[in-house]
Motif scaffolding. Structure first.
Motif: not given
Lengths: 204, 174
Positions: B38-64
């Motif tokens: 999981p990773w995000s991006r640096a923001t300015a003090p004045s910046q009130k929104a941010g994003g988080v990005f990641l990959v989810i892997q599912n090794a199981g037989d059922r979706p989640d």
């Protein structure tokens, strides 16, 4: 032929003619942008004068940026995904240009002047590139420059929350040292492609 | 799982003690799900929104299904998607969560689906870390640690060093 049939045919012909005219007009408008994008013509009516405030609080116009190439991006700081991506790409393109990058001024014009004051912009721009300039202005001044550059933007409120987001056209324009649009770089243009297009225009 | 928790704690500790963590990939495993870097991006003090990005892997037989996000970093943490409509870009909340197919994976990446942090309570400083909790329909809550990359990062530094801005700068500086 009955009179009503003749009128019917006449109406149908009229509808088709108007439709064809409209389609033609749309094609021409689309064509302008496409030609500008490929750099075939530079005199299309995109861009023009503006009067805005930069991130240091200084009043500026388009004349302040003549003499250098300019990369103009329209975005807003409350945008956690597309705008940072695009600004990051612009910074990478400038890196790619190496020493030649000094001939290019990167500029972000805010389409969210309500939140993007010069103070907010000044903290934001330096995160991406030391020479990135942030521009904002009155809602009227922003509307004028966005219209001139054919940028669509619209505030979108979320009924569940007190914040809002902006829908906006994500174009990066390359302006030549005379201030004319030399190229249109669509969202998704890689930094390498951007640098290569800029180099082409630098060579003339 | 305890080991993973321990590792996460170590990452957090490193972040707190050193003020920075080395840019290396980190994963969180719980049951059949793996949350990759999981990773995000640096923001300015004045910046009130941010994003988080990641990959989810599912090794199981059922979706989640990723159905929610919790974070103390912001007033609101929610799932959003950037949508391209011609040359216009829009961002909209993702309704009904994000499905993770069985024996498959889903990526939350710039330009697509992402976690949106709205009303940031703290500035996100490059190379720092912060925790957040992903809530899955079946697997339940999974606490992860996000690493803050540069403001304009397109991908995590650890994921693809060939194309990373800072890695490139660091290399040319040697």
């Amino acid at each position: 032929m009955k009179k009503s049939t003749r009128i019917g045919i006449l109406l149908a012909v009229l509808v088709i003619a108007v439709g064809a005219g409209l389609a033609q007009w749309l094609v021409i408008r689309n064509d302008d942008v496409t030609k500008a994008a490929s750099g075939l013509i530079t005199s299309v009516e995109i861009g023009g004068p503006f009067a805005l405030t930069d991130h240091t609080g200084k009043q500026v116009t388009e004349k302040d940026y003549l003499g250098n190439f300019t990369l103009v991006f329209f975005g807003y700081t409350f945008c956690p995904d597309v705008c940072p991506t695009e600004l990051g790409d612009i910074a990478l393109a400038l890196d790619e240009l190496g020493d030649d990058s000094v001939a290019v001024t990167p500029v972000m014009i805010s389409i969210d002047p309500e939140r993007d004051t010069p103070e907010v912009l000044s903290q934001y721009v330096s995160l991406f590139h030391e020479r990135l300039i942030g521009l904002t202005g009155s809602p009227e001044a922003i509307k004028q420059v966005a219209d001139a550059y054919r940028i669509f933007y619209k505030r979108v409120d979320d009924p569940d929350y007190s914040y809002y987001l902006m829908d906006h056209t994500s174009f990066v324009y390359l302006l030549d040292p005379e201030g004319n649009v030399a190229s249109l770089l669509r969202y998704g243009t890689s930094p390498e492609e951007m640098a290569s297009i800029i180099r082409q225009h630098m060579r003339g | 799982m305890a080991i993973v928790r321990g590792l996460a704690a170590l990452v957090i500790a490193a972040g707190v003690l050193g003020g920075a963590v080395p840019a290396q990939a980190h994963d969180h495993v719980q049951g059949s799900l793996t949350i990759v870097h999981p990773w995000s991006r640096a923001t300015a003090p004045s910046q009130k929104a941010g994003g988080v990005f990641l990959v989810i892997q599912n090794a199981g037989d059922r979706p989640d299904r990723l159905i929610g996000i919790e974070s103390d970093m912001a007033d609101i943490a929610s799932l959003h998607a950037s949508i391209r409509d011609g040359d216009v870009v829009k961002m909209r909340p993702v309704k009904g969560g994000i499905e993770v197919p069985a024996k498959g994976e889903v990526a939350l990446a710039p330009g697509g689906k992402h976690v949106m942090l709205i009303g940031l309570r703290e500035q996100l400083i490059k190379e720092s870390t912060f925790p957040l909790t992903l809530i899955f329909e079946r697997a339940g809550p999974i606490e992860v640690v996000a690493v803050v990359e540069s403001a304009g990062a397109r991908r995590p530094a650890a994921g693809d060093p060939e194309h990373d801005h800072d890695a490139a700068t660091a290399r040319s500086g040697k």
